[in-house]
Design an enzyme around this catalytic site. Sequence first.
Site, PDB file in Angstrom:
ATOM      1  N   GLU A 197       0.817  -1.215   0.000  1.00 34.71           N
ATOM      2  CA  GLU A 197       0.000   0.000   0.000  1.00 34.71           C
ATOM      3  C   GLU A 197       0.847   1.261   0.000  1.00 34.71           C
ATOM      4  O   GLU A 197       0.621   2.158   0.810  1.00 34.71           O
ATOM      5  CB  GLU A 197      -0.914   0.011   1.205  1.00 34.71           C
ATOM      6  CG  GLU A 197      -1.775  -1.205   1.270  1.00 34.71           C
ATOM      7  CD  GLU A 197      -2.847  -1.079   2.305  1.00 34.71           C
ATOM      8  OE1 GLU A 197      -2.496  -0.814   3.450  1.00 34.71           O
ATOM      9  OE2 GLU A 197      -4.008  -1.236   1.966  1.00 34.71           O
ATOM     10  N   TYR A 259     -11.939  -3.948   0.843  1.00 38.19           N
ATOM     11  CA  TYR A 259     -12.770  -4.328   1.997  1.00 38.19           C
ATOM     12  C   TYR A 259     -14.186  -3.784   1.829  1.00 38.19           C
ATOM     13  O   TYR A 259     -14.701  -3.093   2.698  1.00 38.19           O
ATOM     14  CB  TYR A 259     -12.136  -3.803   3.293  1.00 38.19           C
ATOM     15  CG  TYR A 259     -10.834  -4.500   3.619  1.00 38.19           C
ATOM     16  CD1 TYR A 259     -10.807  -5.573   4.490  1.00 38.19           C
ATOM     17  CD2 TYR A 259      -9.642  -4.105   3.019  1.00 38.19           C
ATOM     18  CE1 TYR A 259      -9.623  -6.231   4.777  1.00 38.19           C
ATOM     19  CE2 TYR A 259      -8.455  -4.759   3.296  1.00 38.19           C
ATOM     20  CZ  TYR A 259      -8.449  -5.816   4.169  1.00 38.19           C
ATOM     21  OH  TYR A 259      -7.274  -6.471   4.444  1.00 38.19           O
ATOM     22  N   GLU A 303      -5.507  -8.811  -0.847  1.00 40.25           N
ATOM     23  CA  GLU A 303      -6.278  -8.850   0.411  1.00 40.25           C
ATOM     24  C   GLU A 303      -7.708  -8.541   0.030  1.00 40.25           C
ATOM     25  O   GLU A 303      -7.971  -7.532  -0.627  1.00 40.25           O
ATOM     26  CB  GLU A 303      -5.858  -7.727   1.376  1.00 40.25           C
ATOM     27  CG  GLU A 303      -4.541  -7.889   2.035  1.00 40.25           C
ATOM     28  CD  GLU A 303      -4.166  -6.635   2.851  1.00 40.25           C
ATOM     29  OE1 GLU A 303      -5.060  -5.916   3.338  1.00 40.25           O
ATOM     30  OE2 GLU A 303      -2.964  -6.374   2.966  1.00 40.25           O
TER      31      GLU A 303
HETATM   32  C1  IPT Z   1      -4.933  -3.010   4.728  1.00 35.38           C
HETATM   33  C2  IPT Z   1      -3.493  -3.409   5.008  1.00 35.38           C
HETATM   34  O1  IPT Z   1      -2.802  -3.783   3.855  1.00 35.38           O
HETATM   35  C3  IPT Z   1      -3.373  -4.509   6.009  1.00 35.38           C
HETATM   36  O2  IPT Z   1      -2.058  -4.576   6.462  1.00 35.38           O
HETATM   37  C4  IPT Z   1      -4.319  -4.305   7.144  1.00 35.38           C
HETATM   38  O3  IPT Z   1      -3.942  -3.148   7.811  1.00 35.38           O
HETATM   39  C5  IPT Z   1      -5.730  -4.195   6.604  1.00 35.38           C
HETATM   40  O4  IPT Z   1      -5.850  -3.190   5.689  1.00 35.38           O
HETATM   41  C6  IPT Z   1      -6.755  -3.889   7.648  1.00 35.38           C
HETATM   42  O5  IPT Z   1      -6.776  -4.893   8.588  1.00 35.38           O
HETATM   43  S1  IPT Z   1      -5.055  -1.254   4.736  1.00 35.38           S
HETATM   44  C7  IPT Z   1      -6.430  -0.770   3.756  1.00 35.38           C
HETATM   45  C8  IPT Z   1      -7.710  -1.244   4.268  1.00 35.38           C
HETATM   46  C9  IPT Z   1      -6.403   0.708   3.691  1.00 35.38           C
END
Ligand code: IPT
Length: 999
Positions: A197, A259, A303
């Site tokens: 990121e 997310y 992710e």
């Molecule tokens: C993303 C990160 O890459 C990870 O390390 C962790 O922090 C995760 O989110 C949240 O648990 S950050 C992204 C949602 C801006």
Amino acid sequence: MRSFIAVLLLGSALAIPAMAQVAKPTANLSAPVKSFGRVSYDARSLMIDGERKIIWGGEFHPFRLPSPDLWRDILQKMKASGFNTVALYFDWGYHSPKQGVYDFTGIRDLDRLLTMAEEEGLYVITRAGPYVNAELSRGGFPGWLVNQRARARTDDPDYLKAVDEWLDQINPIIARHQINADKRRKGGVILHQIENELALTTPAQRRYMDHLYTKARADGITVPIFHNDQGRNGYWTPESSTVDKVVTGPNDMYAFDGYPGGTCTVAGQPTRDVAAPDWGYYGTGGAKGGASASPDTPGFAAEFGGGWFDYWGSNGGYDCNAIQRGKRFQRVFYGTNLANGIGIQSFYMTYGGTSWGWLPGPVVFTSYDYGAAISEPRALREKAQEMKQLGGLIASVPDLAGMTPAGPVEITSPNIQIYHNKSPETDARFLMVTHKPSNGQTNDSFTFTADLPDGRYTVPMRLNGFDAKWLVAGVTLGGQRLVYSTSELQSAQRQDKGDLMLLYGRAGEPGETVLRYSAAPTVTVIEGEATSRFDTAKGDLNLSYSHRGRAIVRVEGGGRPPLTVILGDEAEAVRYWRQGDMLIRGPELVRHATVKDGTLALTGDTATQSPLEIWAPGAIRSVTWNGGKIATRATPAGSLAATQPLAGPAAVALPALTDWRMAKGSPEADPAFDDSNWQAIDNRSSASITARPDGQPNMGMDAYGFHDGDVWYRGRFTGTPDAKALSLYYGAGGSGLVQAWIDGQFIGEAETPGGLPRPITTGTARFALPASAQSGEHILSIMVRNNGHNWDLDSDDFHKEARGLISASLEGGPSGRSFTVPIAWKIQGKRGGEMLADPVRGPANNGGLYGERMGWHLPGFDDKRWAKATVPATQAEAGTSWYRTSFDLAVPKGQDATIALSFGDAAKPRSPVRYRVLMFVNGWNMGQFIAHVGPQRTFPIPEGILNHRGKNRVALAVTSDGQPGDALEAVRLVTLHSVKGGLPVQMVTAPNAPSDLKE
Ligand code: IPT
């Protein structure tokens, strides 16, 4: 049957015809294949040994489970739950207490972890930082890096030198475990991430990225390299990318995180206010919102939300997060991704674990359960079962990898959309049926009509509530041809010369499965109810049934090998475990199924007394379960069934915690305390981003080598008539604490707030001084609890925000203004500072409480001179008091349990009284309980830290303001997860007694 068709016709007559999802592919489907040893890709998918693969991954953090034998437990649970890949973050700071010092042994043995992943047949995605975020203190940067002036995450030579130290260590470990290192390797590293990121995209960042890439290659990393973009921005897409360039980098592949899907509301109820985004083939717009942010490389979500973290002071969000991003969400959102060509997905988190000791960043408390598929106590949540079903489909139908849009289908309901993809190689279809928009929650009966590989079909369907169905059609499975099914396929396996299929649907819903034959086959309904019809013109065998319990149908002849079809409702289907060519029903978990000399050896767990039924190749002559022989009989369904159920676990008897002893733990407050060996606060330079008032020395703890946990200051000053109050500016992370004394008299405490949307990590505190401060010599004693350094998500060096005291001044005088009198300060933190006294437990285990410096937290500390104490306690002194006790556990052999320490009233997220506890179990700092903040009051302790068959010692550092009732509540042991089975776990060896600590 007639009435069923009538209902369908009525349905279609009334409904407005709707169209399926229409693709707008901007992926460059003619992009050439790029090869990196055994791993290659084109725009459609990743390939291993030239074979297209869906990468179905889950995130796991070894540093959040400090018991290496249990790493294998998590890996086995993931594999059994249908994941083929594990994604691993590594935490630089976890391995490096001091510049130049690295540790990869014991709980930090990544070689061992990567070997286990290979042995369990999992692909691995390594994400080695340097920066990871991950709700870790400093986002995973080591403590000592906070003292570096060079701007982090740039090409500043000092920063690169620091980074190279880490990469010199970690890259070769990763390189050894690549799938490319051995052509027979079944698992191992397939993809490698070099930064996380990095949203600042200046030339300095570009040169930094180039450096990381070149370094990884120079260190022997040969698999494709990627960066994880914070959302689908198109940052750091490969240089070679032909279109839609936003910010390019040296990376081979583009990946992003996401997310979406709403949040749990304050009331702890999931929300369904967001539809699944089309981040691929079906999206619109340019690179930013477009069908592909990187048209030449396959869709890759490094992710994707598998839960969410929880905050200090919440009402306890993990159960809600588990539902919010749980069953149904996974089907709808992960399915939309898959339809959009995102064939590489990794779910963050799949096992969250524990941010023990001082690992947590300011945004989180100890538990990092995350609402993940595998809970912190290592139990499989309901959502893990759904993942097993989806993963089973992916493993059974290789054609799903590299699919492209196949064109619209006709749907009789406007509430429904269907993503329709096909395999360019085999023409097999994927039909992802969901609501339109996908977060719709209506109950719908409809049909869709589509030109499928085996003909044009009108298919009756139902979709009730927030849900999706992952259908396959026109697919060859072993010796069979599945024309379509309205049930979802959980497994298709070849066994000997026949085939076995497990299909499932929502309880009570009708289902229909159509198979193709050259002549009418013989159909036998062995169990349950199903009807069949053969259409001679087409050669279609139509099985129709209702999903209720299970039905088993055997189909023989018709020009194909024999087929057994198991048709189940969801509750039935989740009881099946797919292990190689075997299907096993019954237990809570099946870890392994191996055949040797005609004996099938099964290992796994039972949560209750469980049946065992096995579909296995005919050559099996005997069966064992966890090493014990199992008598079986052959059933008409073609399975082997155990004649006796498998035993469940015995109850785990837990002792009450009694025989407490107590000692006062803040002697630093005493004016007579000897601080002659403490460091003097001097004018050393600071790399902190926090400005301090003019004329104040650099008091920040980091400059003195203390990065984590508690730090003490003692300051001497000469009283003045204006000294009415003490004003402190301090940095303490989320829900941090400062306590102050003058001449041994407690003058107060203050806290930084935790919570949403972001914790406030620095604060000012004002404590009234007694009249005695207005003349004579005085001693201030200040304790600051540092609840974590900030993240560096925005590459602004935020992790360098000061911790400990930033400035101190006296206030008073005629105008109440603050003024500076010379205060001669000294500082003391963790024993040894960066030269760890306990390198085994490592940098995150200890801060600088007196008891920690003396080793009172260690199991072998002799507390027999301490006073006997009663818990719950009714009164505490201001400052820290230590409580110790021991207890014996006798968890039956061959049983796995997770036992936790629990404080106060388990039903409430917060206590009415104020105090906090650092809990040391056998010397390990397993977390912090803040009674009045919450929400966590039950703290799982992994076996290996906890001795399940022997003696354990607990030491609690209880910090209170000394107000009436602000004292330790009841402390008890509770069992959070208990099964028969599990894996053998060795105790993690670590220093036992204070004399074992290094000087
Ligand atoms: C993303 C990160 O890459 C990870 O390390 C962790 O922090 C995760 O989110 C949240 O648990 S950050 C992204 C949602 C801006």
